[in-house]
Scaffold this motif. Structure first.
Motif, PDB file in Angstrom:
ATOM      1  N   PRO A  18     -13.806  -3.662  -2.007  1.00 35.11           N
ATOM      2  CA  PRO A  18     -13.691  -2.219  -1.766  1.00 35.11           C
ATOM      3  C   PRO A  18     -13.944  -1.447  -3.065  1.00 35.11           C
ATOM      4  CG  PRO A  18     -11.670  -3.381  -1.132  1.00 35.11           C
ATOM      5  CD  PRO A  18     -12.506  -4.340  -1.888  1.00 35.11           C
ATOM      6  N   MET A  19     -14.557  -0.266  -2.933  1.00 34.39           N
ATOM      7  CA  MET A  19     -14.888   0.543  -4.100  1.00 34.39           C
ATOM      8  C   MET A  19     -14.498   2.003  -3.875  1.00 34.39           C
ATOM      9  SD  MET A  19     -18.654  -0.834  -5.317  1.00 34.39           S
ATOM     10  CE  MET A  19     -19.440  -0.864  -3.704  1.00 34.39           C
ATOM     11  N   VAL A  20     -13.977   2.607  -4.919  1.00 32.58           N
ATOM     12  CA  VAL A  20     -13.766   4.058  -4.942  1.00 32.58           C
ATOM     13  C   VAL A  20     -14.700   4.616  -6.001  1.00 32.58           C
ATOM     14  CG1 VAL A  20     -12.141   5.944  -5.271  1.00 32.58           C
ATOM     15  CG2 VAL A  20     -11.356   3.808  -4.237  1.00 32.58           C
TER      16      VAL A  20
ATOM     17  N   GLU B 277      -6.401   8.594   2.880  1.00 32.80           N
ATOM     18  CA  GLU B 277      -6.456   7.166   3.165  1.00 32.80           C
ATOM     19  C   GLU B 277      -7.900   6.691   3.089  1.00 32.80           C
ATOM     20  OE1 GLU B 277      -4.520   5.838   6.685  1.00 32.80           O
ATOM     21  OE2 GLU B 277      -2.769   7.154   6.424  1.00 32.80           O
ATOM     22  N   MET B 278      -8.079   5.467   2.633  1.00 34.84           N
ATOM     23  CA  MET B 278      -9.390   4.823   2.594  1.00 34.84           C
ATOM     24  C   MET B 278      -9.428   3.766   3.678  1.00 34.84           C
ATOM     25  SD  MET B 278     -10.890   2.539  -0.565  1.00 34.84           S
ATOM     26  CE  MET B 278     -12.440   1.633  -0.450  1.00 34.84           C
ATOM     27  N   HIS B 279     -10.451   3.823   4.544  1.00 32.51           N
ATOM     28  CA  HIS B 279     -10.534   2.888   5.652  1.00 32.51           C
ATOM     29  C   HIS B 279     -11.711   1.925   5.522  1.00 32.51           C
ATOM     30  CE1 HIS B 279      -7.424   5.116   7.786  1.00 32.51           C
ATOM     31  NE2 HIS B 279      -8.075   6.228   7.519  1.00 32.51           N
ATOM     32  N   GLY B 280     -12.848   2.401   4.996  1.00 35.69           N
ATOM     33  CA  GLY B 280     -14.041   1.577   4.880  1.00 35.69           C
ATOM     34  C   GLY B 280     -14.131   0.875   3.538  1.00 35.69           C
ATOM     35  N   GLN B 281     -15.313   0.324   3.257  1.00 31.29           N
ATOM     36  CA  GLN B 281     -15.482  -0.437   2.017  1.00 31.29           C
ATOM     37  C   GLN B 281     -15.702   0.460   0.815  1.00 31.29           C
ATOM     38  OE1 GLN B 281     -18.606  -3.377   2.070  1.00 31.29           O
ATOM     39  NE2 GLN B 281     -18.185  -4.077  -0.004  1.00 31.29           N
ATOM     40  N   VAL B 282     -16.313   1.634   1.030  1.00 34.38           N
ATOM     41  CA  VAL B 282     -16.591   2.535  -0.089  1.00 34.38           C
ATOM     42  C   VAL B 282     -16.062   3.927   0.225  1.00 34.38           C
ATOM     43  CG1 VAL B 282     -18.339   3.546  -1.596  1.00 34.38           C
ATOM     44  CG2 VAL B 282     -18.687   1.251  -0.669  1.00 34.38           C
ATOM     45  N   LEU B 283     -15.246   4.441  -0.678  1.00 37.69           N
ATOM     46  CA  LEU B 283     -14.743   5.807  -0.592  1.00 37.69           C
ATOM     47  C   LEU B 283     -15.292   6.589  -1.772  1.00 37.69           C
ATOM     48  CD1 LEU B 283     -12.766   7.940   0.639  1.00 37.69           C
ATOM     49  CD2 LEU B 283     -11.078   7.117  -1.025  1.00 37.69           C
ATOM     50  N   ALA B 284     -15.932   7.711  -1.493  1.00 34.42           N
ATOM     51  CA  ALA B 284     -16.445   8.570  -2.554  1.00 34.42           C
ATOM     52  C   ALA B 284     -15.533   9.779  -2.719  1.00 34.42           C
ATOM     53  CB  ALA B 284     -17.860   9.029  -2.224  1.00 34.42           C
ATOM     54  N   ILE B 285     -15.196  10.060  -3.964  1.00 38.28           N
ATOM     55  CA  ILE B 285     -14.408  11.252  -4.279  1.00 38.28           C
ATOM     56  C   ILE B 285     -15.325  12.203  -5.032  1.00 38.28           C
ATOM     57  CG2 ILE B 285     -12.370  12.170  -5.439  1.00 38.28           C
ATOM     58  CD1 ILE B 285     -11.066   9.454  -5.192  1.00 38.28           C
ATOM     59  N   VAL B 286     -15.575  13.370  -4.445  1.00 36.19           N
ATOM     60  CA  VAL B 286     -16.501  14.330  -5.043  1.00 36.19           C
ATOM     61  C   VAL B 286     -15.751  15.594  -5.432  1.00 36.19           C
ATOM     62  CG1 VAL B 286     -18.400  13.402  -3.669  1.00 36.19           C
ATOM     63  CG2 VAL B 286     -17.153  15.394  -2.832  1.00 36.19           C
ATOM     64  N   GLY B 287     -16.397  16.388  -6.270  1.00 33.13           N
ATOM     65  CA  GLY B 287     -15.792  17.635  -6.711  1.00 33.13           C
ATOM     66  C   GLY B 287     -16.363  18.059  -8.043  1.00 33.13           C
ATOM     67  N   ALA B 288     -16.116  19.303  -8.405  1.00 28.11           N
ATOM     68  CA  ALA B 288     -16.632  19.840  -9.656  1.00 28.11           C
ATOM     69  C   ALA B 288     -15.952  19.193 -10.853  1.00 28.11           C
ATOM     70  CB  ALA B 288     -16.417  21.355  -9.697  1.00 28.11           C
ATOM     71  N   SER B 289     -16.578  19.286 -12.009  1.00 29.60           N
ATOM     72  CA  SER B 289     -15.971  18.767 -13.242  1.00 29.60           C
ATOM     73  C   SER B 289     -14.646  19.480 -13.483  1.00 29.60           C
ATOM     74  CB  SER B 289     -16.914  19.000 -14.427  1.00 29.60           C
ATOM     75  OG  SER B 289     -18.105  18.263 -14.274  1.00 29.60           O
TER      76      SER B 289
ATOM     77  N   ASP C 102     -23.517   4.900   1.437  1.00 30.12           N
ATOM     78  CA  ASP C 102     -23.009   5.108   2.789  1.00 30.12           C
ATOM     79  C   ASP C 102     -21.478   5.126   2.794  1.00 30.12           C
ATOM     80  OD1 ASP C 102     -23.058   5.484   5.536  1.00 30.12           O
ATOM     81  OD2 ASP C 102     -23.068   3.342   5.979  1.00 30.12           O
ATOM     82  N   ALA C 103     -20.929   6.044   2.021  1.00 37.38           N
ATOM     83  CA  ALA C 103     -19.491   6.062   1.768  1.00 37.38           C
ATOM     84  C   ALA C 103     -18.760   7.099   2.614  1.00 37.38           C
ATOM     85  CB  ALA C 103     -19.245   6.363   0.288  1.00 37.38           C
ATOM     86  N   GLU C 104     -17.470   6.837   2.863  1.00 31.57           N
ATOM     87  CA  GLU C 104     -16.575   7.913   3.291  1.00 31.57           C
ATOM     88  C   GLU C 104     -16.496   8.908   2.134  1.00 31.57           C
ATOM     89  OE1 GLU C 104     -12.646   6.609   4.980  1.00 31.57           O
ATOM     90  OE2 GLU C 104     -13.288   4.715   4.099  1.00 31.57           O
ATOM     91  N   VAL C 105     -16.354  10.183   2.424  1.00 25.10           N
ATOM     92  CA  VAL C 105     -16.334  11.187   1.360  1.00 25.10           C
ATOM     93  C   VAL C 105     -15.111  12.077   1.498  1.00 25.10           C
ATOM     94  CG1 VAL C 105     -17.557  13.111   0.269  1.00 25.10           C
ATOM     95  CG2 VAL C 105     -18.865  11.207   1.233  1.00 25.10           C
ATOM     96  N   ILE C 106     -14.398  12.223   0.379  1.00 24.05           N
ATOM     97  CA  ILE C 106     -13.344  13.227   0.307  1.00 24.05           C
ATOM     98  C   ILE C 106     -13.616  14.111  -0.910  1.00 24.05           C
ATOM     99  CG2 ILE C 106     -11.606  11.800   1.459  1.00 24.05           C
ATOM    100  CD1 ILE C 106     -10.403  11.179  -1.259  1.00 24.05           C
ATOM    101  N   GLU C 107     -13.080  15.308  -0.892  1.00 24.78           N
ATOM    102  CA  GLU C 107     -13.383  16.279  -1.947  1.00 24.78           C
ATOM    103  C   GLU C 107     -12.116  16.724  -2.651  1.00 24.78           C
ATOM    104  OE1 GLU C 107     -15.916  20.453  -2.551  1.00 24.78           O
ATOM    105  OE2 GLU C 107     -15.304  19.816  -0.537  1.00 24.78           O
ATOM    106  N   VAL C 108     -12.201  16.873  -3.960  1.00 26.98           N
ATOM    107  CA  VAL C 108     -11.104  17.421  -4.755  1.00 26.98           C
ATOM    108  C   VAL C 108     -11.497  18.833  -5.171  1.00 26.98           C
ATOM    109  CG1 VAL C 108      -9.618  17.132  -6.762  1.00 26.98           C
ATOM    110  CG2 VAL C 108     -10.576  15.118  -5.646  1.00 26.98           C
ATOM    111  N   VAL C 109     -10.656  19.786  -4.809  1.00 24.24           N
ATOM    112  CA  VAL C 109     -10.896  21.188  -5.154  1.00 24.24           C
ATOM    113  C   VAL C 109      -9.647  21.739  -5.826  1.00 24.24           C
ATOM    114  CG1 VAL C 109     -11.471  23.495  -4.290  1.00 24.24           C
ATOM    115  CG2 VAL C 109     -12.457  21.465  -3.193  1.00 24.24           C
ATOM    116  N   ASN C 110      -9.786  22.061  -7.110  1.00 29.39           N
ATOM    117  CA  ASN C 110      -8.666  22.656  -7.857  1.00 29.39           C
ATOM    118  C   ASN C 110      -7.373  21.848  -7.713  1.00 29.39           C
ATOM    119  OD1 ASN C 110     -10.270  24.825  -8.763  1.00 29.39           O
ATOM    120  ND2 ASN C 110      -9.896  25.949  -6.856  1.00 29.39           N
TER     121      ASN C 110
END
Length: 212
Positions: free
Chosen positions: A184-186, A20-32, A199-207
């Motif tokens: 809002p931005m992802v 879920e995204m709650h704030g204005q900016v959500l960052a999705i991080v993870g390897a290529s 200053d984003a919320e951060v979630i990670e994608v792994v495999n």
């Protein structure tokens, strides 16, 4: 605000996104290759999950069980890719006006003047697209996306391929968008240093699995 709980499968790749995204900016991080871009494409409607639900501001965009799948053009989202997708036969002004004229006055959120000022595009308006640097072209791409008045802005590694100097040009503009609009931005990246600006919320994608 944005709620995702879906599965997407393609050949040997399986993606399970539950966040879920709650704030204005959500960052999705993870390897290529981990599935970050696939998450965005499912949210915006370029891809269709095989199961689950996607909703934004309590409006269901996709629900497999209820056979709901809102078309991409009715989701009112803008997706900015790594490589700016601009019309090469139009100059900068014409590219920007093309986005603006497709939006009704009622739906419009940012004026043309606001966007030009925010992204400092005045000196570029009469330039041909092939006469822009990578950073300038990406600013124009962001401007065109803003003028389409999206309810959600999705950025798929927008600084990939740009050198350090150009990245330092673009990041302050993204920070200004956050500061001066309620949009809002992802933001997808595998460069964590970029997130210092947002200053984003951060979630990670792994495999293929999303970890909040």
């Amino acid at each position: 605000m944005l709620k995702c709980d879906f599965e997407f499968k393609y050949k040997q790749f399986n993606l399970h996104a539950n966040f879920e995204m709650h704030g204005q900016v959500l960052a999705i991080v993870g390897a290529s290759g981990s599935g970050k871009s696939t998450v965005l494409k499912n949210i915006v409607g370029l891809l269709t999950p095989q199961n689950g639900e996607i909703s934004f501001k309590d409006k269901i965009l996709f629900n497999h069980q209820e056979d709901i799948n809102i078309p991409m053009h009715k989701r009112y989202m803008a997706l900015i890719f790594q490589k700016p997708l601009l019309f090469p036969h139009l100059n900068v002004l014409q590219n920007l006006k093309y986005a603006e004229k497709r939006v009704s006055d009622i739906h419009g959120k940012l004026s043309f003047a606001n966007v030009i000022d925010l992204l400092e595009l005045h000196p570029l308006l009469n330039r041909r697209i092939d006469h822009l640097s990578g950073g300038e072209a990406q600013r124009v791409s962001i401007g065109r996306a803003l003028l389409s008045s999206p309810n959600l802005l999705l950025l798929d590694e927008p600084l990939t391929g740009l050198d350090t100097r150009l990245k330092k040009q673009i990041l302050p503009f993204l920070r200004d968008i956050k500061k001066h609009t309620n949009l809002p931005m992802v933001y997808v990246t595998h460069h964590l240093d970029e997130l210092d600006y947002l200053d984003a919320e951060v979630i990670e994608v792994v495999n293929g699995r999303v970890y909040a």
